[in-house]
Every structure is written in structure tokens, then in C-alpha cells.
Design a protein around this motif. Structure first.
Motif, PDB file in Angstrom:
ATOM      1  N   GLN A  79       0.861  -1.186   0.000  1.00  0.00           N
ATOM      2  CA  GLN A  79       0.000   0.000   0.000  1.00  0.00           C
ATOM      3  C   GLN A  79       0.892   1.228   0.000  1.00  0.00           C
ATOM      4  O   GLN A  79       2.015   1.206   0.475  1.00  0.00           O
ATOM      5  CB  GLN A  79      -0.962  -0.020   1.183  1.00  0.00           C
ATOM      6  N   ILE A  88       5.092  10.670  -0.184  1.00  0.00           N
ATOM      7  CA  ILE A  88       4.459   9.934   0.914  1.00  0.00           C
ATOM      8  C   ILE A  88       4.707  10.590   2.266  1.00  0.00           C
ATOM      9  O   ILE A  88       4.159  10.169   3.277  1.00  0.00           O
ATOM     10  CB  ILE A  88       4.928   8.467   0.969  1.00  0.00           C
ATOM     11  N   ALA A 126      11.106   6.981  11.880  1.00  0.00           N
ATOM     12  CA  ALA A 126      10.443   8.277  11.660  1.00  0.00           C
ATOM     13  C   ALA A 126       9.070   8.347  12.329  1.00  0.00           C
ATOM     14  O   ALA A 126       8.719   9.365  12.916  1.00  0.00           O
ATOM     15  CB  ALA A 126      10.287   8.527  10.156  1.00  0.00           C
ATOM     16  N   ILE A 146      11.895  -4.478   8.727  1.00  0.00           N
ATOM     17  CA  ILE A 146      13.114  -4.880   8.002  1.00  0.00           C
ATOM     18  C   ILE A 146      14.210  -3.906   8.411  1.00  0.00           C
ATOM     19  O   ILE A 146      14.179  -2.723   8.074  1.00  0.00           O
ATOM     20  CB  ILE A 146      12.923  -4.842   6.473  1.00  0.00           C
ATOM     21  N   CYS A 192      17.074  -7.477  -3.685  1.00  0.00           N
ATOM     22  CA  CYS A 192      17.722  -8.336  -2.706  1.00  0.00           C
ATOM     23  C   CYS A 192      17.084  -8.183  -1.334  1.00  0.00           C
ATOM     24  O   CYS A 192      16.594  -7.125  -0.958  1.00  0.00           O
ATOM     25  CB  CYS A 192      19.177  -7.996  -2.730  1.00  0.00           C
ATOM     26  N   GLY A 193      17.009  -9.264  -0.606  1.00  0.00           N
ATOM     27  CA  GLY A 193      16.398  -9.226   0.714  1.00  0.00           C
ATOM     28  C   GLY A 193      14.941  -9.613   0.681  1.00  0.00           C
ATOM     29  O   GLY A 193      14.419 -10.169   1.641  1.00  0.00           O
ATOM     30  N   VAL A 194      14.282  -9.365  -0.434  1.00  0.00           N
ATOM     31  CA  VAL A 194      12.836  -9.568  -0.516  1.00  0.00           C
ATOM     32  C   VAL A 194      12.462 -11.044  -0.353  1.00  0.00           C
ATOM     33  O   VAL A 194      11.591 -11.388   0.452  1.00  0.00           O
ATOM     34  CB  VAL A 194      12.317  -9.002  -1.857  1.00  0.00           C
ATOM     35  N   GLU A 212       3.601  -2.184   4.068  1.00  0.00           N
ATOM     36  CA  GLU A 212       2.931  -0.901   4.351  1.00  0.00           C
ATOM     37  C   GLU A 212       3.776   0.313   3.990  1.00  0.00           C
ATOM     38  O   GLU A 212       3.266   1.412   3.798  1.00  0.00           O
ATOM     39  CB  GLU A 212       2.518  -0.861   5.828  1.00  0.00           C
ATOM     40  N   GLY A 213       5.077   0.169   3.912  1.00  0.00           N
ATOM     41  CA  GLY A 213       5.903   1.323   3.545  1.00  0.00           C
ATOM     42  C   GLY A 213       7.246   1.263   4.223  1.00  0.00           C
ATOM     43  O   GLY A 213       7.571   0.282   4.892  1.00  0.00           O
ATOM     44  N   ARG A 220      11.219  -1.928  -3.407  1.00  0.00           N
ATOM     45  CA  ARG A 220      12.034  -3.149  -3.517  1.00  0.00           C
ATOM     46  C   ARG A 220      11.166  -4.380  -3.767  1.00  0.00           C
ATOM     47  O   ARG A 220      11.524  -5.252  -4.546  1.00  0.00           O
ATOM     48  CB  ARG A 220      12.853  -3.351  -2.245  1.00  0.00           C
TER      49      ARG A 220
END
Ligand SMILES: NC(=O)c1ccc[n+]([C@@H]2O[C@H](COP(=O)([O-])OP(=O)(O)OC[C@H]3O[C@@H](n4cnc5c(N)ncnc54)[C@H](OP(=O)(O)O)[C@@H]3O)[C@@H](O)[C@H]2O)c1
Length: 280
Positions: A79, A88, A126, A146, A192-194, A212-213, A220
Motif C-alpha cells: 500500500q 508519501i 520516523a 526490516i 535483494c532481501g525480498v 505498508e511502507g 524493492r
């Protein structure tokens, strides 16, 4: 999912299916329970012999495609809540007023329909988000951060509040990280990492996943080609600066743009774009 349509049931549904009834039905279907008065196809198409209000109709249209697949089939949905110019958050990371109340409720509905909600390390720092389901009825998913180098402080609320389970995914779980090791988070390439993240979640039975972001994390997953859908909720405003939503590898032709089967819905002042990718 064929459902009973006897005259007894017809009598039971003399009133209309309202938005609150529709949402309860969607949650029931998500839990694998049978519901009355609704016939659903595997792609989320539906029919009902009961009267269905316009609000309920929109809920069925948006959310049944997310819950209509067989219960054990994985789903990866992302999303993004963004402005017309694809931002965003402001430059210093503020994002809470981009989408209106209906956009926020939509986000909580998405959370309620998945097993796990995933954010990147920068969002965890953040926003200090809770990632729980609070604006609608429904269960809160497992929260996943992550965080390759373990830079997210342990004092963030989602590690302390006990409202839902939280997993911190780092390259090396023995470092400052309190969670699980996903060694391929160390790679430098865009996708990578996904796969390591998804495999780690699947191994824990977390098959329905919401990314979610923020923009980096969603991008990625998009670039890795693992998304079934993206819901982009566009607010009618222009920031002119700030954090970008999608950042993908450069392309030299419009033909190479990401395209998908798309549906549009009004969420009060915001517009929801539901992009469905063909992965199978
Ligand atoms: N409007 C919205 O819908 C929305 C939603 C969520 C967040 N936000 C906003 O988004 C902003 C942050 O977004 P952002 O794009 O800067 O950062 P982000 O996506 O939150 O986090 C990016 C970081 O997460 C880690 N990461 C994510 N995916 C990874 C992968 N596959 N492999 C390895 N590492 C991975 C990396 O951490 P390392 O840098 O440590 O390697 C990466 O730099 C915040 O201001 C927040 O408010 C907006």
C-alpha cells in the motif's frame, strides 16, 4: 465458495446488508467461516440475493478479492498513501495528514486482513508506528520491521506495547537486533532481501503479507516482482517536495512502465487505485 440460497435464508435477509454487516462477513470469510447470502468467485467477484447498500457493495468490491482465494494461498499486497505528485511524507518525514479519515480506515482494514504487516527501518524510526488495527473491527497482524543493521532503537512502541507480536529482521540476529537473521538483506541489488523476508515469514505461517511502507521498501518488493497487488491511495494535494513513493530502476521507454489491471474507488476525498499483477 458456493453458499446456500434457500427461501429460509432469503427471509433472514429481509433487511439490507449494510457496511458494518459486510465488513463482519469479510472478516468471517478471511477466517474461513461460511457466510450466508453471498456467492463468491475465486477472483473476488460476488453476487447476493439480499439488498446490499452502496457502502457495503464497495467493501465487497475492494476486499473480497483479498480474501476469496483458498485460505492457504499466499498473498503479498503493498500500500502507498501519496499525494498527486507521488510524495508519501514531507522532507522531515511527516505523513499523518496526507490521506483523509476514509484512507486511514482503509489502511486499518488492510491490516485486519493479513497475517503480517511489514515496514522498513526508516519508517519505524520516523513514525514510531503501532501498526495495530484500531479504526475498524478485526485482528492485528504480526508486525515486521526490516532492519538489516539493527539501527531501529529497542524503545520504539511496537517492540514494547505487547499489542501484537513484532519481528525485527536483521542481517545478523546476534548483533544489536532482537529478532531473526535474514542474511540476504546484506545484498546491494534492488530486489535483494525480498525473497529472504518472505521465506522467513512463510516459515512462521505468515502467508498473507501487507507491505505498508515506506517508499523504499515497497519499491524493492515491486521491483522484485513478488507483489500480487498494490493499493495506492491518492490524496488531492501537491507537496512539491518530500519523500517519494515509488523509486525504481531507470527506464528509457514508456513501454517499460509498470502496468497492471487497475480498478478505482472513491474514499471520500481520496482515490484508491487497486493494481492487480499477474504473477502466476
Ligand atoms: N504515506 C504512506 O503510506 C507511508 C507509509 C509508510 C511510511 N511512510 C513514510 O515513509 C518514510 C520512510 O520511507 P523510506 O522510503 O525513506 O524508508 P523505508 O522504506 O521505511 O525504510 C527503508 C529501509 O528499510 C530497510 N529495507 C527495506 N527493505 C529492505 C530490503 N528488501 N532489503 C534490505 N533492507 C531493506 C533498509 O534499511 P537500512 O537503510 O538500514 O539498510 C532501507 O533503507 C517515513 O517518513 C514515513 O513517514 C509513508
Amino acid at each position: 465458495m458456493e453458499l446456500r440460497t434457500t427461501s429460509t435464508l432469503r427471509a433472514h435477509w429481509q433487511g439490507s446488508i449494510t457496511a458494518s454487516t459486510a465488513w463482519k462477513m469479510i472478516l468471517d470469510i478471511r477466517q474461513g467461516r461460511e457466510v450466508e447470502a453471498l456467492t463468491i468467485a475465486d477472483d473476488g467477484g460476488w453476487q447476493s440475493y439480499a439488498k446490499v447498500t452502496a457502502e457495503a457493495r464497495q467493501l465487497f468490491d475492494i476486499y473480497l478479492p483479498l480474501v476469496s482465494r483458498a485460505g492457504d494461498q499466499p498473498l503479498v499486497i503493498a500500500q502507498m498513501g501519496q499525494t498527486l505528485d507521488g510524495r508519501i511524507a514531507t522532507v522531515d518525514g511527516r505523513n499523518e495528514l496526507i490521506n483523509g479519515p476514509a484512507g486511514l480506515i482503509h489502511l486499518h482494514r488492510l491490516r485486519a486482513l493479513v497475517d503480517a504487516v511489514v515496514i522498513g527501518a526508516s519508517t519505524a524510526i520516523a513514525d514510531d508506528p503501532l501498526l495495530t488495527v484500531r479504526h475498524v473491527e478485526g485482528p492485528s497482524p504480526v508486525r515486521v520491521v526490516i532492519d538489516p543493521s539493527g539501527r531501529v532503537p529497542g524503545g520504539q512502541r511496537l517492540f514494547r506495547d505487547g499489542c501484537a507480536r513484532t519481528l525485527q529482521l536483521c542481517i545478523d540476529a546476534a548483533s544489536s537486533c532482537s529478532g531473526s537473521a535474514v542474511p540476504d538483506l546484506a545484498g546491494a541489488s534492488s530486489g535483494c532481501g525480498v525473497s529472504g523476508v518472505l521465506a522467513t515469514l512463510q516459515a512462521r505461517g505468515l502467508k498473507r503479507v501487507l507491505i505498508e511502507g515506506g517508499g523504499t521498501t515497497v519499491s524493492r518488493f515491486l521491483e522484485a516482482g513478488v507483489l500480487d497487488r498494490i493499493h495506492v491511495t491518492v490524496a488531492p494535494m501537491i507537496l512539491g517536495s518530500g519523500k517519494p513513493s515509488f523509486s525504481l530502476s531507470e527506464i528509457s521507454s514508456i513501454d517499460a512502465a509498470v502496468r497492471a489491471r487497475t480498478r478505482r474507488f472513491s474514499l471520500e476525498q481520496d482515490t484508491l487505485f487497486d493494481l492487480e499483477f499477474c504473477r502466476h
